[in-house]
Design an enzyme around this catalytic site. Structure first.
Site, PDB file in Angstrom:
ATOM      1  CE1 TYR A 172     -19.716  31.556  28.616  1.00  0.00           C
ATOM      2  CE2 TYR A 172     -18.777  33.503  27.575  1.00  0.00           C
ATOM      3  CZ  TYR A 172     -18.658  32.440  28.444  1.00  0.00           C
ATOM      4  OH  TYR A 172     -17.498  32.253  29.145  1.00  0.00           O
ATOM      5  CB  CYS A 207     -13.516  32.696  33.922  1.00  0.00           C
ATOM      6  SG  CYS A 207     -14.922  33.823  34.005  1.00  0.00           S
TER       7      CYS A 207
END
Length: 329
Positions: free
Chosen positions: A173, A44
């Site tokens: 994203y 992440c």
């Protein structure tokens, strides 16, 4: 994570537990060595920002760290790399358990990084941007000798950081999870416009703000280091690979080879997470074998631009044995 049904644009979920840990008594959570455990994940980028900050400031002894594995399901991040699939300090299998201890019936997103109070098992905060700032300011009394100043010019760092967040960190994203062509095109154009701007900015200076590493560099780098492994193909952010961008590729290698950056990266876990978890984007779950990572250790030539990586500070020492990652190449 979610998508706006009308526009098809990716919308990042609000953070569910945004408390603060402070040294001045302004919150119920005091700075205290050994009281909290930082839960992150090698995959992440948002967690990586805080992990790097902790490394550079030398807070490993004050704040322990748990690493969730790259794979998870609807129940949240899971400690599937630990013996018995349980975090050895918190004694939980799923990070959701710590969120539910803090907020009974918790139904928001379960994200990393999360700071957990060890004794109660409760998540204190998952507000990554504020957490990385507080590690530099509220935790100053526990910094290592020689810890760098990562906020040399807060106004400039925040200003350039806004564009990095919207168009690069979150921008990849927005490309990957867009559900309409229009939304994807808009995110793609914004991403590459910002990447070109950053490349121009960094063509004559070694770091984003001033002559040393700041939080702005950490914010940009966590996306760049994952770009070719995940975002270029998986998220269709594919105008160029990072390795095809001379300035940003050299900048990224420079930081990768700086203690505290590359020693936090596990490329296999990055790929396992993105390709193995995002079923809507990669329904087969097949994880690519490439790209070759050997180039990350090649000469970058950025020293010619001057600058002092740690300013008046010094490099961090090696990471603790339990936190070491596989070497690239």
């Amino acid at each position: 994570m979610g998508t706006d049904q009308d526009s098809g644009e990716f919308v990042r979920e609000a953070l569910g537990v945004a408390e603060r840990i402070t040294a001045d008594g302004s919150s119920p959570w005091p700075v205290e060595a050994g009281r909290y455990r930082l839960v992150g994940a090698r995959a992440c980028p948002w967690a990586n920002r805080v992990i790097i900050t902790r490394r550079l400031l030398g807070l490993e002894d004050a704040i322990s760290m748990g690493i969730a594995g790259p794979l998870h399901d609807e129940r949240s991040w899971r400690f599937h790399l630990d013996p018995g699939n349980v975090d050895p300090v918190l004694g939980i299998e799923y990070l959701r358990e710590a969120y539910e201890k803090a907020v009974p019936g918790y139904d928001e997103g379960v994200t990393v990084p999360a700071m957990v109070e060890v004794a109660s098992g409760k998540v204190v905060t998952n507000e990554y941007a504020l957490l990385e700032r507080d590690l530099s300011t509220q935790w100053r009394g526990l910094h290592r000798d020689g810890a760098p100043d990562l906020w040399t010019d807060p106004e400039a760092i925040d200003e350039i950081g806004k564009g990095i967040f919207h168009d690069v960190n979150n921008g990849v994203y927005k490309c990957g999870f867009a559900s309409s062509q229009r939304a994807y095109d808009r995110a793609y154009d914004a991403l590459w416009s910002r990447m070109d701007e950053l490349s121009e900015h960094l063509s004559t200076r070694r770091y984003l703000v001033g002559d040393s590493i700041t939080q702005a560099d950490i914010r940009l780098w966590v996306t760049l280091v994952r770009f070719d492994a995940a975002y270029h193909g998986h998220f269709k952010a594919n105008r160029h690979k990072l390795t095809e961008l001379p300035v940003l590729w050299a900048y990224a290698r420079d930081l990768f080879q700086t203690p505290g950056f590359g020693d936090t990266i596990d490329f296999e876990q990055v790929k396992q997470h993105y390709y193995g978890v995002h079923a809507s984007v990669n329904p087969t779950g097949i994880v690519p074998k490439g790209p070759d990572t050997a180039g990350w250790t090649t000469a970058h030539g950025r020293e010619e631009l001057g600058g002092r990586p740690f300013g008046d500070g010094t490099p961090p020492g090696p990471p603790p044995e339990s936190e070491r990652v596989p070497a690239v190449g």
